[in-house]
Write an enzyme that holds these catalytic residues in place. Structure first.
Site, PDB file in Angstrom:
ATOM      1  N   TYR A 189     -31.986   0.538 -24.184  1.00  0.00           N
ATOM      2  CA  TYR A 189     -32.944   0.096 -25.198  1.00  0.00           C
ATOM      3  C   TYR A 189     -34.372   0.244 -24.698  1.00  0.00           C
ATOM      4  CZ  TYR A 189     -35.254  -2.910 -28.635  1.00  0.00           C
ATOM      5  OH  TYR A 189     -36.093  -3.399 -29.616  1.00  0.00           O
TER       6      TYR A 189
ATOM      7  N   SER B 129     -41.185  -1.382 -29.253  1.00  0.00           N
ATOM      8  CA  SER B 129     -40.946  -2.737 -28.747  1.00  0.00           C
ATOM      9  C   SER B 129     -41.745  -2.920 -27.472  1.00  0.00           C
ATOM     10  CB  SER B 129     -39.453  -2.933 -28.438  1.00  0.00           C
ATOM     11  OG  SER B 129     -39.227  -4.130 -27.723  1.00  0.00           O
TER      12      SER B 129
END
Length: 265
Positions: A168, A152
């Site tokens: 995350y 990501s």
């Protein structure tokens, strides 16, 4: 040397692919890409009902697809999934897409340790265990394989104001360097390892992000002026998986409409 056409280089006919977290969202988009290029696809996620629906969608598009329910946060499930995938796909997995993932929003000073562990376990440890098992039991002996890790742009830097996803972000930064380190080790086996770094894509997982930051604000912050759609990851996925990308390994690429360019990621 016979020179192949660009269509031949991108062709995945005869190849097999395992896609985790493949029942919806980005994983399903990647499964469509691989299947449309000719690969036989096997999807995995935790819920059988979601997988049945996803496989029906793929089959309706003319893709050879099947599914196995498994929890990629559970080591026993991961190893069972790997063995069953190899068996069902004719004795080998050519392409592994590590996509199953979790997120948790909480300020760093109050972030629960068990939530940190949950995110890191699925997003990093799970990728490692499945990659290791598939490589040892399918790719290394055959001296070929492509592993695609979904990271990501969150792994490229800090958070936008209003976002509190320390675990995350950390996990996705780890996935990027995991990709680079694994590629360096496994190049001798002709196993290529690359990462995709999506930006903001509408999905069930990003509903909270879109609400917190504002969808229109996110669009305005991207040079291309929009969020990702159901096609935007397909080209890169097939490039990494096919012989069109046979000299690419250890790389990551942001697919984010240019967000990381203006934020310095």
């Amino acid at each position: 040397m016979t020179h192949r056409t660009i269509q031949q280089l991108f062709d995945l006919k005869g190849k097999t692919a395992l896609v985790t977290g493949g029942s919806r969202g980005l994983g399903l988009q990647l499964a469509h890409a691989l299947g449309e290029a000719g690969a036989k696809v096997l999807l995995s996620s935790r819920k059988a009902s979601d997988l049945e629906e996803a496989v029906a969608e793929l089959k309706a598009a003319g893709i050879d697809a099947q599914w196995i329910a498994a929890d990629c946060a559970n080591e026993a499930d991961i190893r069972s999934l790997a063995d069953e995938a190899i068996r069902r796909l004719g004795g080998h997995v050519d392409i592994l897409v590590n996509n199953a993932g979790a997120a948790w929003g909480s300020p760093a000073e109050d972030h629960p340790v068990d939530a940190w562990d949950k995110v890191m376990n699925l997003n990093v440890r799970g990728y490692f265990i499945l990659s290791q098992h598939i490589a040892k039991h399918s790719m290394i002996a055959r001296k070929q394989g492509s592993i695609i890790n979904v990271a990501s742009i969150a792994g490229l830097g800090g958070n936008p104001s209003g976002m509190n996803t320390i675990a995350y972000n950390t996990s996705k930064g780890a996935v990027i360097n995991f990709t680079r380190a694994l590629a360096a080790e496994w190049g001798k086996y002709n196993i290529r390892v690359n990462a995709i770094c999506p930006g903001f894509f509408p999905s069930k997982m990003t509903v909270g992000t879109l609400k917190a930051l504002g969808e229109e604000k996110l669009k305005a912050g991207a040079p291309l002026g929009r969020l990702g759609d159901d096609e935007d990851l397909k080209g890169l996925c097939v490039l990494y998986a096919s012989d069109a990308g046979k000299h690419i390994t250890g790389q990551w690429l942001a697919v984010d409409g240019g967000v990381s360019v203006v934020t310095g990621g």
